[in-house]
Write a protein that holds these residues in place. Sequence first.
Motif, PDB file in Angstrom:
ATOM      1  N   LEU A 191     -24.896  19.663  -5.584  1.00  0.00           N
ATOM      2  CA  LEU A 191     -25.204  18.414  -6.288  1.00  0.00           C
ATOM      3  C   LEU A 191     -26.132  17.522  -5.467  1.00  0.00           C
ATOM      4  O   LEU A 191     -27.012  16.858  -6.011  1.00  0.00           O
ATOM      5  N   LEU A 192     -25.945  17.532  -4.140  1.00  0.00           N
ATOM      6  CA  LEU A 192     -26.841  16.762  -3.282  1.00  0.00           C
ATOM      7  C   LEU A 192     -28.257  17.327  -3.318  1.00  0.00           C
ATOM      8  O   LEU A 192     -29.238  16.577  -3.326  1.00  0.00           O
ATOM      9  N   VAL A 193     -28.366  18.646  -3.364  1.00  0.00           N
ATOM     10  CA  VAL A 193     -29.682  19.280  -3.452  1.00  0.00           C
ATOM     11  C   VAL A 193     -30.331  18.953  -4.789  1.00  0.00           C
ATOM     12  O   VAL A 193     -31.515  18.590  -4.858  1.00  0.00           O
ATOM     13  N   GLN A 194     -29.576  19.065  -5.870  1.00  0.00           N
ATOM     14  CA  GLN A 194     -30.138  18.814  -7.200  1.00  0.00           C
ATOM     15  C   GLN A 194     -30.540  17.352  -7.383  1.00  0.00           C
ATOM     16  O   GLN A 194     -31.471  17.052  -8.127  1.00  0.00           O
ATOM     17  N   SER A 195     -29.862  16.446  -6.699  1.00  0.00           N
ATOM     18  CA  SER A 195     -30.217  15.030  -6.825  1.00  0.00           C
ATOM     19  C   SER A 195     -31.357  14.636  -5.904  1.00  0.00           C
ATOM     20  O   SER A 195     -31.868  13.525  -6.003  1.00  0.00           O
ATOM     21  N   GLY A 196     -31.772  15.531  -5.002  1.00  0.00           N
ATOM     22  CA  GLY A 196     -32.891  15.250  -4.115  1.00  0.00           C
ATOM     23  C   GLY A 196     -32.513  14.599  -2.807  1.00  0.00           C
ATOM     24  O   GLY A 196     -33.384  14.277  -1.997  1.00  0.00           O
ATOM     25  N   ILE A 197     -31.234  14.398  -2.564  1.00  0.00           N
ATOM     26  CA  ILE A 197     -30.792  13.782  -1.310  1.00  0.00           C
ATOM     27  C   ILE A 197     -30.950  14.769  -0.150  1.00  0.00           C
ATOM     28  O   ILE A 197     -31.334  14.393   0.948  1.00  0.00           O
ATOM     29  N   VAL A 198     -30.661  16.042  -0.404  1.00  0.00           N
ATOM     30  CA  VAL A 198     -30.795  17.107   0.593  1.00  0.00           C
ATOM     31  C   VAL A 198     -31.876  18.056   0.102  1.00  0.00           C
ATOM     32  O   VAL A 198     -31.947  18.362  -1.088  1.00  0.00           O
ATOM     33  N   THR A 199     -32.714  18.525   1.005  1.00  0.00           N
ATOM     34  CA  THR A 199     -33.773  19.457   0.614  1.00  0.00           C
ATOM     35  C   THR A 199     -33.482  20.846   1.166  1.00  0.00           C
ATOM     36  O   THR A 199     -32.874  20.989   2.230  1.00  0.00           O
ATOM     37  N   TYR A 247     -25.732  28.258  -8.829  1.00  0.00           N
ATOM     38  CA  TYR A 247     -24.411  28.043  -8.256  1.00  0.00           C
ATOM     39  C   TYR A 247     -23.849  26.687  -8.662  1.00  0.00           C
ATOM     40  O   TYR A 247     -22.679  26.585  -9.036  1.00  0.00           O
ATOM     41  N   THR A 248     -24.655  25.660  -8.599  1.00  0.00           N
ATOM     42  CA  THR A 248     -24.166  24.304  -8.872  1.00  0.00           C
ATOM     43  C   THR A 248     -23.695  24.129 -10.308  1.00  0.00           C
ATOM     44  O   THR A 248     -22.665  23.517 -10.557  1.00  0.00           O
ATOM     45  N   PHE A 249     -24.435  24.685 -11.254  1.00  0.00           N
ATOM     46  CA  PHE A 249     -24.111  24.418 -12.656  1.00  0.00           C
ATOM     47  C   PHE A 249     -23.338  25.533 -13.345  1.00  0.00           C
ATOM     48  O   PHE A 249     -22.761  25.314 -14.407  1.00  0.00           O
ATOM     49  N   LEU A 250     -23.286  26.734 -12.776  1.00  0.00           N
ATOM     50  CA  LEU A 250     -22.567  27.823 -13.424  1.00  0.00           C
ATOM     51  C   LEU A 250     -21.381  28.306 -12.585  1.00  0.00           C
ATOM     52  O   LEU A 250     -20.243  28.211 -12.998  1.00  0.00           O
ATOM     53  N   TRP A 251     -21.649  28.801 -11.415  1.00  0.00           N
ATOM     54  CA  TRP A 251     -20.590  29.405 -10.611  1.00  0.00           C
ATOM     55  C   TRP A 251     -19.636  28.360 -10.039  1.00  0.00           C
ATOM     56  O   TRP A 251     -18.423  28.521 -10.077  1.00  0.00           O
ATOM     57  N   GLY A 252     -20.169  27.295  -9.469  1.00  0.00           N
ATOM     58  CA  GLY A 252     -19.350  26.281  -8.810  1.00  0.00           C
ATOM     59  C   GLY A 252     -18.266  25.671  -9.679  1.00  0.00           C
ATOM     60  O   GLY A 252     -17.102  25.606  -9.269  1.00  0.00           O
ATOM     61  N   PRO A 253     -18.598  25.207 -10.890  1.00  0.00           N
ATOM     62  CA  PRO A 253     -17.543  24.624 -11.730  1.00  0.00           C
ATOM     63  C   PRO A 253     -16.433  25.615 -12.087  1.00  0.00           C
ATOM     64  O   PRO A 253     -15.254  25.255 -12.115  1.00  0.00           O
ATOM     65  N   TRP A 254     -16.787  26.880 -12.343  1.00  0.00           N
ATOM     66  CA  TRP A 254     -15.752  27.874 -12.641  1.00  0.00           C
ATOM     67  C   TRP A 254     -14.887  28.149 -11.416  1.00  0.00           C
ATOM     68  O   TRP A 254     -13.677  28.355 -11.523  1.00  0.00           O
ATOM     69  N   PHE A 255     -15.504  28.165 -10.249  1.00  0.00           N
ATOM     70  CA  PHE A 255     -14.750  28.371  -9.007  1.00  0.00           C
ATOM     71  C   PHE A 255     -13.772  27.219  -8.791  1.00  0.00           C
ATOM     72  O   PHE A 255     -12.609  27.435  -8.426  1.00  0.00           O
ATOM     73  N   MET A 256     -14.214  25.988  -9.018  1.00  0.00           N
ATOM     74  CA  MET A 256     -13.345  24.830  -8.877  1.00  0.00           C
ATOM     75  C   MET A 256     -12.207  24.866  -9.897  1.00  0.00           C
ATOM     76  O   MET A 256     -11.061  24.560  -9.565  1.00  0.00           O
ATOM     77  N   ALA A 257     -12.529  25.235 -11.132  1.00  0.00           N
ATOM     78  CA  ALA A 257     -11.489  25.326 -12.167  1.00  0.00           C
ATOM     79  C   ALA A 257     -10.455  26.383 -11.790  1.00  0.00           C
ATOM     80  O   ALA A 257      -9.247  26.165 -11.962  1.00  0.00           O
ATOM     81  N   GLY A 258     -10.910  27.502 -11.258  1.00  0.00           N
ATOM     82  CA  GLY A 258      -9.973  28.546 -10.822  1.00  0.00           C
ATOM     83  C   GLY A 258      -9.079  28.063  -9.702  1.00  0.00           C
ATOM     84  O   GLY A 258      -7.884  28.363  -9.668  1.00  0.00           O
TER      85      GLY A 258
END
Length: 83
Positions: free
Chosen positions: A7-15, A27-38
């Motif tokens: 999320l930091l990368v997508q918002s431009g805070i981290v490059t 990873y941020t929009f597909l894999w990550g949320p499913w991993f967190m839900a699991g």
Amino acid sequence: MFLVQGLLVQSGIVTIAPELLSVSRWYTFLWGPWFMAGGLLFIMAARIHLRSVRDWRSGAIAGAVGGFGTLGLSVAMLTAGIG
């Protein structure tokens, strides 16, 4: 932690390197949320199980130590730039 980093990368805070941006999006929009839900479902299942166990305190303590140890290791690796 990887979801937060994504999320930091997508918002431009981290490059990151431009060739890794598509992987980061995936990873941020597909894999990550499913991993967190699991992970949340696993925690809920563990809590339900521990309620039915007579001596639940030893299991809860072991789970907390393992969980905080994993969190600490994840933060250390992220801080070191490995994760």
